[in-house]
Design a protein around this motif. Structure first.
Motif, PDB file in Angstrom:
ATOM      1  N   LEU A 253       0.828  -1.208   0.000  1.00 27.37           N
ATOM      2  CA  LEU A 253       0.000   0.000   0.000  1.00 27.37           C
ATOM      3  C   LEU A 253       0.863   1.258   0.000  1.00 27.37           C
ATOM      4  O   LEU A 253       0.466   2.290  -0.567  1.00 27.37           O
ATOM      5  N   GLU A 254       2.088   1.174   0.534  1.00 29.18           N
ATOM      6  CA  GLU A 254       2.997   2.324   0.459  1.00 29.18           C
ATOM      7  C   GLU A 254       3.365   2.579  -1.000  1.00 29.18           C
ATOM      8  O   GLU A 254       3.425   3.740  -1.456  1.00 29.18           O
ATOM      9  N   GLU A 255       3.535   1.507  -1.751  1.00 31.68           N
ATOM     10  CA  GLU A 255       3.887   1.697  -3.167  1.00 31.68           C
ATOM     11  C   GLU A 255       2.690   2.223  -3.943  1.00 31.68           C
ATOM     12  O   GLU A 255       2.838   2.999  -4.899  1.00 31.68           O
ATOM     13  N   CYS A 256       1.463   1.845  -3.537  1.00 32.42           N
ATOM     14  CA  CYS A 256       0.262   2.423  -4.146  1.00 32.42           C
ATOM     15  C   CYS A 256       0.195   3.910  -3.854  1.00 32.42           C
ATOM     16  O   CYS A 256      -0.139   4.721  -4.731  1.00 32.42           O
ATOM     17  N   HIS A 257       0.554   4.324  -2.637  1.00 30.67           N
ATOM     18  CA  HIS A 257       0.522   5.746  -2.265  1.00 30.67           C
ATOM     19  C   HIS A 257       1.496   6.534  -3.129  1.00 30.67           C
ATOM     20  O   HIS A 257       1.179   7.628  -3.609  1.00 30.67           O
ATOM     21  N   GLN A 258       2.671   5.936  -3.387  1.00 28.37           N
ATOM     22  CA  GLN A 258       3.644   6.609  -4.252  1.00 28.37           C
ATOM     23  C   GLN A 258       3.116   6.708  -5.683  1.00 28.37           C
ATOM     24  O   GLN A 258       3.230   7.760  -6.331  1.00 28.37           O
ATOM     25  N   LEU A 259       2.489   5.642  -6.170  1.00 29.78           N
ATOM     26  CA  LEU A 259       1.939   5.662  -7.533  1.00 29.78           C
ATOM     27  C   LEU A 259       0.814   6.682  -7.640  1.00 29.78           C
ATOM     28  O   LEU A 259       0.694   7.390  -8.647  1.00 29.78           O
ATOM     29  N   LEU A 260       0.001   6.823  -6.588  1.00 33.92           N
ATOM     30  CA  LEU A 260      -1.058   7.846  -6.594  1.00 33.92           C
ATOM     31  C   LEU A 260      -0.446   9.229  -6.791  1.00 33.92           C
ATOM     32  O   LEU A 260      -0.987  10.056  -7.537  1.00 33.92           O
ATOM     33  N   GLY A 261       0.692   9.482  -6.159  1.00 28.23           N
ATOM     34  CA  GLY A 261       1.373  10.766  -6.330  1.00 28.23           C
ATOM     35  C   GLY A 261       1.765  11.015  -7.781  1.00 28.23           C
ATOM     36  O   GLY A 261       1.632  12.138  -8.299  1.00 28.23           O
ATOM     37  N   GLU A 262       2.191   9.944  -8.469  1.00 25.19           N
ATOM     38  CA  GLU A 262       2.528  10.080  -9.891  1.00 25.19           C
ATOM     39  C   GLU A 262       1.290  10.388 -10.725  1.00 25.19           C
ATOM     40  O   GLU A 262       1.337  11.192 -11.670  1.00 25.19           O
ATOM     41  N   LEU A 263       0.172   9.765 -10.385  1.00 20.79           N
ATOM     42  CA  LEU A 263      -1.082  10.049 -11.100  1.00 20.79           C
ATOM     43  C   LEU A 263      -1.503  11.504 -10.899  1.00 20.79           C
ATOM     44  O   LEU A 263      -1.848  12.210 -11.853  1.00 20.79           O
ATOM     45  N   GLU A 264      -1.441  11.970  -9.653  1.00 15.86           N
ATOM     46  CA  GLU A 264      -1.919  13.328  -9.321  1.00 15.86           C
ATOM     47  C   GLU A 264      -1.103  14.422  -9.980  1.00 15.86           C
ATOM     48  O   GLU A 264      -1.610  15.493 -10.304  1.00 15.86           O
ATOM     49  N   THR A 265       0.184  14.156 -10.225  1.00 18.63           N
ATOM     50  CA  THR A 265       1.074  15.169 -10.784  1.00 18.63           C
ATOM     51  C   THR A 265       1.196  15.062 -12.305  1.00 18.63           C
ATOM     52  O   THR A 265       1.872  15.875 -12.924  1.00 18.63           O
ATOM     53  N   HIS A 266       0.533  14.083 -12.911  1.00 15.49           N
ATOM     54  CA  HIS A 266       0.549  13.913 -14.366  1.00 15.49           C
ATOM     55  C   HIS A 266      -0.148  15.124 -14.989  1.00 15.49           C
ATOM     56  O   HIS A 266      -1.150  15.617 -14.470  1.00 15.49           O
ATOM     57  N   GLN A 267       0.351  15.602 -16.144  1.00 10.01           N
ATOM     58  CA  GLN A 267      -0.203  16.824 -16.731  1.00 10.01           C
ATOM     59  C   GLN A 267      -1.652  16.640 -17.181  1.00 10.01           C
ATOM     60  O   GLN A 267      -2.394  17.618 -17.310  1.00 10.01           O
ATOM     61  N   ASP A 268      -2.062  15.397 -17.420  1.00  9.42           N
ATOM     62  CA  ASP A 268      -3.424  15.138 -17.885  1.00  9.42           C
ATOM     63  C   ASP A 268      -4.354  14.673 -16.761  1.00  9.42           C
ATOM     64  O   ASP A 268      -5.440  14.152 -17.033  1.00  9.42           O
ATOM     65  N   ALA A 269      -3.948  14.870 -15.506  1.00  8.29           N
ATOM     66  CA  ALA A 269      -4.749  14.419 -14.360  1.00  8.29           C
ATOM     67  C   ALA A 269      -5.865  15.391 -14.004  1.00  8.29           C
ATOM     68  O   ALA A 269      -6.781  15.026 -13.250  1.00  8.29           O
ATOM     69  N   TRP A 270      -5.868  16.612 -14.583  1.00  8.76           N
ATOM     70  CA  TRP A 270      -6.756  17.681 -14.095  1.00  8.76           C
ATOM     71  C   TRP A 270      -8.233  17.296 -13.997  1.00  8.76           C
ATOM     72  O   TRP A 270      -8.915  17.699 -13.061  1.00  8.76           O
ATOM     73  N   PRO A 271      -8.786  16.458 -14.910  1.00  8.84           N
ATOM     74  CA  PRO A 271     -10.226  16.143 -14.737  1.00  8.84           C
ATOM     75  C   PRO A 271     -10.524  15.235 -13.553  1.00  8.84           C
ATOM     76  O   PRO A 271     -11.679  15.087 -13.150  1.00  8.84           O
ATOM     77  N   PHE A 272      -9.463  14.594 -12.990  1.00  8.20           N
ATOM     78  CA  PHE A 272      -9.668  13.505 -12.038  1.00  8.20           C
ATOM     79  C   PHE A 272      -9.211  13.820 -10.625  1.00  8.20           C
ATOM     80  O   PHE A 272      -9.256  12.975  -9.752  1.00  8.20           O
ATOM     81  N   LEU A 273      -8.739  15.066 -10.402  1.00  2.00           N
ATOM     82  CA  LEU A 273      -8.148  15.408  -9.107  1.00  2.00           C
ATOM     83  C   LEU A 273      -9.178  15.510  -7.988  1.00  2.00           C
ATOM     84  O   LEU A 273      -8.891  15.177  -6.855  1.00  2.00           O
TER      85      LEU A 273
END
Ligand SMILES: Cn1cc(C(=O)NCCN)ccc1=O
Length: 117
Positions: A15-35
């Motif tokens: 789950l720690e690695e999932c938390h890190q991956l979530l950070g990558e999703l949130e900072t992706h330039q195309d994440a804006w509709p999903f934040l």
């Protein structure tokens, strides 16, 4: 809180690695509709059409509140974000295109993580 488990290949808490991956999703330039959750008061039809809304901020809260018992529940909620997007948006719309890009990004990173667990 769940006792940290040592997984195969010495990788620590899944789950720690999932938390890190979530950070990558949130900072992706195309994440804006999903934040943040889609505004059910201002987006016509969304509340009726999308039965189980999900977004990255809600997933973050669920991780912090220990509501996932494994990476599987995390993966299912991330896929729910993208499945909702496909149901509500045309593929060639700005939001539809962002959803496809984000799903491709997630699928690649998730496959890489699974190889390590
Ligand atoms: C994922 N999604 C987001 C929106 C939206 O309006 N997001 C606010 C962006 N600032 C509308 C439909 C939809 O499926």
């Amino acid at each position: 809180s769940k006792k940290a488990k040592i997984w195969r290949n010495g990788s620590t808490n899944e789950l720690e690695e999932c938390h890190q991956l979530l950070g990558e999703l949130e900072t992706h330039q195309d994440a804006w509709p999903f934040l943040q959750p889609v505004n059910l008061k201002t987006v016509p039809g969304y509340k009726k059409i999308v039965k189980k809304p999900m977004d990255f901020s809600t997933i973050r809260e669920k991780i912090i509140n220990k509501q996932y018992s494994s990476g599987e529940g995390f993966k299912d909620d991330v896929n729910l974000v993208f499945d909702n997007c496909e149901r509500f948006n045309e593929d060639n719309s700005e939001i539809g295109k962002a959803g496809h890009i984000m799903r491709t990004f997630f699928d690649k990173r998730w496959t890489e993580l699974l190889k390590r667990w």
